[in-house]
Design a protein around this motif. Structure first.
Motif, short mmCIF file in Angstrom:
data_model
loop_
_atom_site.label_atom_id
_atom_site.label_comp_id
_atom_site.label_asym_id
_atom_site.label_seq_id
_atom_site.Cartn_x
_atom_site.Cartn_y
_atom_site.Cartn_z
N ALA A 79 0.82 -1.22 0.00
CA ALA A 79 0.00 0.00 0.00
C ALA A 79 0.85 1.27 0.00
O ALA A 79 0.37 2.34 -0.39
CB ALA A 79 -0.93 0.01 1.20
N ALA A 80 2.10 1.15 0.41
CA ALA A 80 2.96 2.33 0.50
C ALA A 80 3.33 2.89 -0.87
O ALA A 80 3.72 4.05 -0.98
CB ALA A 80 4.23 2.00 1.27
N TYR A 84 2.23 -0.49 -6.99
CA TYR A 84 1.89 -1.87 -6.64
C TYR A 84 0.38 -2.07 -6.72
O TYR A 84 -0.11 -3.04 -7.29
CB TYR A 84 2.38 -2.21 -5.23
N VAL A 85 -0.35 -1.13 -6.11
CA VAL A 85 -1.81 -1.23 -6.10
C VAL A 85 -2.36 -1.13 -7.52
O VAL A 85 -3.27 -1.87 -7.90
CB VAL A 85 -2.41 -0.15 -5.20
N ALA A 86 -1.79 -0.23 -8.32
CA ALA A 86 -2.26 -0.07 -9.70
C ALA A 86 -2.06 -1.34 -10.51
O ALA A 86 -2.94 -1.76 -11.27
CB ALA A 86 -1.53 1.10 -10.36
N THR A 163 -9.33 -5.27 -0.75
CA THR A 163 -10.06 -4.51 0.27
C THR A 163 -9.09 -3.92 1.28
O THR A 163 -9.20 -2.74 1.67
CB THR A 163 -11.08 -5.40 0.98
N ARG A 164 -8.14 -4.72 1.72
CA ARG A 164 -7.17 -4.24 2.71
C ARG A 164 -6.31 -3.13 2.13
O ARG A 164 -6.06 -2.11 2.80
CB ARG A 164 -6.30 -5.41 3.17
N LEU A 165 -5.85 -3.30 0.89
CA LEU A 165 -5.02 -2.25 0.27
C LEU A 165 -5.83 -0.97 0.08
O LEU A 165 -5.30 0.13 0.26
CB LEU A 165 -4.48 -2.74 -1.07
#
Length: 243
Positions: A79-80, A84-86, A163-165
């Motif tokens: 998440a930082a 990564y999320v993308a 969901t967590r991210l």
């Protein structure tokens, strides 16, 4: 996703120097003889029917699911960085995902046979048999097409991970994808095929204080005929792992 992601995973099994078995397994996987491959927390299970097999056999490959504290470290790291999320939202495995797990003292895919428990209903020796070899290749291929399968194998499904991210980044949670329901159906088909519609192959999340609890959920494949169960051989290593 880059082939280098699953290449070390396959190389680990091929290091057994059972070339004929793995050549046959590779052919069977490419021929589509691995049916109903399904991945749940810690367990990958499939039905495999080779060209010379009159019936399908059940093969299973199990690893340790990461604990809540381990996943928290991984998710914080993912998440930082927005990239990564993308990548994950786009269904791609980040190119340097191995660095995230290395920083957490882990590897996403097992790189040692000591991390893996496996069995097959054919009960042929030596292990792994051709059905397990075919399942290894099919499993690696599935990770290339759907990176969330690798996370699921380590105990974090797509929806739970995203969901967590999203919570960590303060964004909207993406909608579940239809293929997850299909994967659950595949687990049910395997359970039905091998002895009863009321059973399921999904394993519970291990107690954080008992990393070896997962081992008690599996039938104990043997190290060799009459030898120590593989589960008992793995238990000391599991108990030594951090929660």
């Amino acid at each position: 996703m880059s082939d280098r992601f699953s290449a070390p995973f396959i190389a680990m099994f091929e290091s057994l120097r059972m070339a004929p078995t793995f050549a046959r397994g590779r052919r069977d996987a490419r021929a589509g003889n691995v049916r109903h491959l399904a991945i749940s927390g810690s367990l990958a299970a499939a039905q495999v029917r080779g060209p010379d097999d009159p019936a399908a056999f059940r093969s299973r490959i199990a690893v340790r699911a990461f604990g809540a504290a381990e996943w928290a470290r991984i998710e914080d790291d993912l998440a930082a960085q927005a990239r990564y999320v993308a990548d994950l939202l786009a269904g791609r495995m980040p190119d340097d995902i191995d660095k995230v797990f290395t920083r957490a003292g882990l590897t996403l895919l097992p790189l040692s046979l000591n991390e893996v428990a496996m069995d097959c209903s054919c009960e042929r020796w030596p292990m792994p048999c051709v059905h397990l070899a075919a399942t290894f290749y099919a499993l690696a291929d599935s990770f290339e097409s759907d990176p969330f399968g690798a996370f699921t194998w380590r105990g974090r499904g797509r929806d739970e991970l995203l969901t967590r991210l999203s919570q960590l980044r303060g964004t909207t949670t993406p909608a579940p994808e239809p293929q997850e329901a299909a994967a659950d159906a595949s687990l049910g088909e395997i359970a039905d095929f091998w002895g009863g519609a009321t059973t399921t192959m999904t394993l519970p999340v291990p107690d954080a204080g008992r990393p070896d609890l997962l081992l008690d959920q599996l039938d104990p494949p043997q190290l060799r005929p009459g030898g120590m169960p593989l589960i008992e051989a793995l238990r000391p290593a599991y108990r030594a792992l951090p929660g």
